[in-house]
Design an enzyme around this catalytic site. Structure first.
Site, PDB file in Angstrom:
ATOM      1  N   GLU A  55       0.632  21.330   3.268  1.00  0.00           N
ATOM      2  CA  GLU A  55       0.676  20.590   4.541  1.00  0.00           C
ATOM      3  C   GLU A  55      -0.152  19.307   4.469  1.00  0.00           C
ATOM      4  OE1 GLU A  55       0.065  22.899   8.044  1.00  0.00           O
ATOM      5  OE2 GLU A  55       1.490  24.435   7.465  1.00  0.00           O
ATOM      6  N   GLY A  56       0.018  18.589   3.374  1.00  0.00           N
ATOM      7  CA  GLY A  56      -0.704  17.343   3.166  1.00  0.00           C
ATOM      8  C   GLY A  56      -1.895  17.583   2.269  1.00  0.00           C
TER       9      GLY A  56
END
Length: 827
Positions: A502-503
């Protein structure tokens, strides 16, 4: 009055107006009144009065005559601005437009209103949510044998899959009208906290369907038909979803996905329909091996203009049933010995009808915005909850272990080196939990905190990594020997997963927090950018002029406010009364300093700031530390400011302030414009750096709080699975701690007797027998010592295996059984 006195009056007026960010009309009237007084009383020479009038008229007249100002000030600046403003891709624009700004925006403006912060709703559970946590979640945690799951099965057992589906774990965030639980973000987070402290494999399985996945996308953007069909099935667990975004050539830069879809005619269920022919290659897709419906992101093209005039439509999302022709799900990935289902998905000439696109034809090309808006909320829940769940267990167990485990005849928690680590564990855990709760409450208030979610994701996972590493250091050999009784090892192994997904954290820190935050949180930059892009020159000039005037006032104010707050150490800042008052005041001081540094960076570096990732990262660090400090103060307030927690709050607040100071110092040391850096340092640190790390004395006080069953320890670890049941290995740790504490006065008596030579013996057991024999301790006391020793031995013991027991046994996985059960239900 003398000329010097009048000068100081003018300077004071300037500072007061700038400090309070007065409007242009207030500036004009204030200086006009001052000049009238100067003219009437003639405290200085006529020449000085005349010169002052001329200067003020030259400044204020053009600024107040809007037509002049726009023509001769704003227009040339707008022209220059258009030349230097950075270019942005479509995905960057959509990312900027996604989500909302919350408290981080107040910090960015340099003048946070603490009353506003403390008035925000306290995150709380409803009776129904609490009942779910006390019931099904508690039952699930008791069912979990993480060693069996990760070492023997490489999957959840079939009965656990069934329990999770039937109890509605996959539909926690879906509304009740669609068969879901309708839980708040905070409740969702609390469920994950409890589960993550027990098993990352189980918790991740629950987290994904409730985070960035088909359920959220359908709920917010799906057609009525998609909602009515899929949402009840997802809520009941009849469908297991996954979402395929990343691939071999598009990880953190997910916007560059090479996967394509071509709008064309094709056959579906015996009919020729308009649809999309897909080719894609995805990997790292959680739940893919067992998923029955796949959410897919791809770039859509319409070369024959079958659905519109555009050829390159943009990123689009679709829903594809598992057994669609041309799609294959590969073998499993094995991320860091954690066995949640994860694997690749491939597609070759996969044809789907147009109504399988999420939102239908009307939402084509909106995929990236949809993903960013969902990620803005989801990123603040799943991974922060994983860090909180792990950190609470580490704090609970490590504090106890440090008192149970002895070296050199002393509990290891009494050594200053270990105390320092214990204080760090407790302080970081409080910060992580406060940030997670703060972000969840913002989501429950209707926000989609894009910047705050990036801050919370990055810092909770990084601090979580520190907590796990520190806990491993304290436990030593106990932590590194895996087995059924090891409550640290799998958490230690799983940390890189949270850091990566998620990043990736490096990208989040260096490009997203400030890079995106500067545009969204700055009160004027985004407005200036939007005005510069307007095609109507008259409208563009009017909008740019308004933003520019505000920006100039903001910049002047930042300089004055920062200097005043630095010189006074923030003593005159309006802040809540109490033991933590100075932390609020210092946070205001640094918030103003940050606003100044951010503004100067944007003005002096311009578009080049986008490439100065280290500068951007440090600016993001300062904003983040102020956000974390705010969360700490908010949580302490929400907990009704218990006095027992003050050492912990002091440690967390002082840590955040010290980090803020250090990151500002690093920023100034590396600022490209050295002349500007010199003057900025003089404004921000006129007396040098005077914030220090938490003291050893404070660290000692914090360590004592988690080495005993204190109320502070209970509050800090609340929400983790701590039930005193045989399935919970932490129960034996707590049992040993309590028995150890009971025996400490008895051991003190024996120690004194040993020193006097009254008793003898080389080991504690021999000394206890000698003390009993000589009636220095009673039989009951002797029995207590034996019980404590047995409890301690049980805790410090490590697992051992025969070689054949460590060998993996190939078994029929419950994953396959899960797919078969789901398919049977479909039939």
């Amino acid at each position: 009055m003398t000329g010097m006195e009048w000068f100081f009056v003018f300077a004071a007026c300037f500072c007061v107006l700038a400090y309070h960010r007065a409007a242009l009309t207030v500036w004009t009237l204030s200086f006009a009144i001052l000049l009238l007084f100067l003219t009437v009383f003639r405290g200085v020479s006529s020449i000085a009065i005349t010169v002052t009038w001329i200067i003020c008229l030259l400044i204020f007249t053009p600024l107040n005559v809007i037509s002049w100002r726009r023509q001769y000030l704003s227009r040339p600046i707008l022209k220059f601005y258009r030349k230097i403003m950075p270019t942005m891709s479509r995905t960057e624009k959509e990312a900027l437009a996604a989500g909302t700004v919350t408290w981080e925006g107040d910090l960015f403006r340099g003048a946070p209103v603490w009353k506003k912060l403390l008035s925000l709703p306290k995150p709380e559970l409803t009776e129904e949510e609490q009942a779910f946590i006390d019931g099904p979640v508690e039952t699930l945690c008791r069912m979990i044998d993480d060693w069996d799951i990760t070492h023997n099965r490489a999957d959840l057992p079939p009965e656990m899959w069934t329990f999770i589906r039937e109890q509605g774990f996959f539909g926690m965030v879906l509304p009740k009208e669609h068969g879901g639980k309708g839980f708040s973000a905070f409740a969702h987070s609390q469920v994950l906290v409890k589960c993550y402290g027990r098993s990352s494999s189980v918790a991740s399985t629950i987290a994904v369907p409730n985070s960035l996945g088909p359920g959220e996308l359908i709920l917010h953007y799906g057609t009525a038909e998609q909602k009515s069909y899929y949402l009840p099935r997802l809520a009941r667990g009849e469908e297991i979803p996954c979402f395929a975004l990343t691939g071999p050539d598009a990880g953190s830069d997910a916007g560059s996905i090479p996967d394509t879809g071509i709008v064309c005619m094709g056959e579906h269920e015996g009919k020729e329909v308009i649809g999309v022919r897909l080719n894609f290659n995805k990997r790292y897709i959680t739940l893919a091996p067992v998923a029955t419906v796949i959410g897919l992101a791809f770039k859509l093209y319409d070369p024959d203009h079958l659905i519109g005039k555009k050829v390159n439509i943009g990123i689009t999302c679709a829903l594809i049933p598992r057994h669609t022709a041309g799609m294959s799900i590969g073998r499993r990935h094995f991320p860091c010995n954690i066995v949640f289902q994860n694997g690749p998905i491939h597609g070759k000439d996969v044809f789907i009808p147009i109504d399988w696109l999420i939102g239908g034809k009307e939402m084509v090309g909106q995929g990236w915005r949809m993903l960013m808006e969902c990620l803005a909320a989801g990123r603040a829940i799943s991974l922060p909850s994983s860090s909180v769940g792990g950190a609470k267990v580490m704090t609970y167990a490590t504090g106890a272990y440090a008192r149970i485990r002895r070296q050199f005849k002393t509990p290891i928690g009494r050594f200053e080196g270990v105390e320092e680590v214990l204080a760090r564990i407790a302080g970081h855990t409080y910060i992580i939990d406060a940030a997670r709760s703060f972000a969840a409450s913002a989501i429950d208030a209707g926000e989609k905190p894009a910047i705050a979610s990036a801050i919370v994701k990055y810092h909770t996972t990084e601090l979580g990594r520190m907590v796990v590493n520190d806990a491993m250091d304290v436990h030593g050999g106990k932590g590194i020997c895996l087995g059924p009784n090891n409550y640290l090892g799998r958490s230690y192994q799983s940390i890189p997963i949270a850091i990566t997904v998620e990043g990736a954290n490096i990208l989040t820190r260096s490009m997203i927090i400030f890079g995106q935050g500067a545009m969204r949180c700055h009160p004027y930059v985004f407005a200036e950018l939007q005005a510069a892009k307007m095609t109507d020159d008259k409208e563009a000039l009017a909008a740019f002029d308004k933003a520019l005037m505000g920006h100039l006032s903001f910049s002047i104010s930042n300089i004055v406010r920062t200097l005043v707050l630095s010189l006074t150490s923030g003593f005159f800042v309006v802040a809540p009364k109490g033991e933590t008052r100075r932390y609020y005041q210092q946070a205001t001081r640094f918030s103003s300093a940050f606003a100044l540094m951010a503004d100067m960076s944007l003005m002096l570096l311009g578009g080049a700031l986008k490439r100065k990732e280290s500068i951007s990262a440090r600016l993001g660090d300062v904003l983040s530390q102020l956000y974390l400090l705010s969360a700490v103060l908010k949580q302490h307030h929400d907990n009704e400011s218990p006095g027992d927690d003050l050492p912990l709050i002091d440690w967390a607040a002082q840590h955040c302030l010290h980090q803020t100071q250090d990151k500002l110092n690093e920023l100034l040391q590396n600022f490209p414009n050295r002349i500007a850096a010199f003057f900025l340092r003089a404004i921000i640190f006129p007396f040098g750096k005077n914030f220090h790390k938490p003291s050893d004395k404070l660290g000692h006080a914090v360590a004592q709080l988690i080495m005993s069953p204190t109320d502070t320890r209970a509050r800090l670890c609340a929400g983790a699975f701590l039930s005193p049941v045989k399935e919970n290995v932490l129960a034996s740790v707590e049992d040993a701690l309590l028995k150890t504490i009971i025996c400490e006065p008895i051991e003190k008596i024996m120690k004194a007797a040993l020193k006097e030579g009254t008793i003898d013996g080389d080991t504690p057991a021999e000394q206890a027998k000698s003390a009993l024999k000589k009636h220095i301790i009673s039989k009951d006391q002797y029995k207590l010592l034996q019980q404590a020793d047995e409890a301690r031995e049980l805790v410090i013991a490590v697992d051992d295996f025969a070689t054949e027991d460590l060998a993996r046994i190939v078994i029929k996985t419950s994953a396959e059984e899960t797919i078969k059960v789901t398919e049977a239900r479909h039939d």
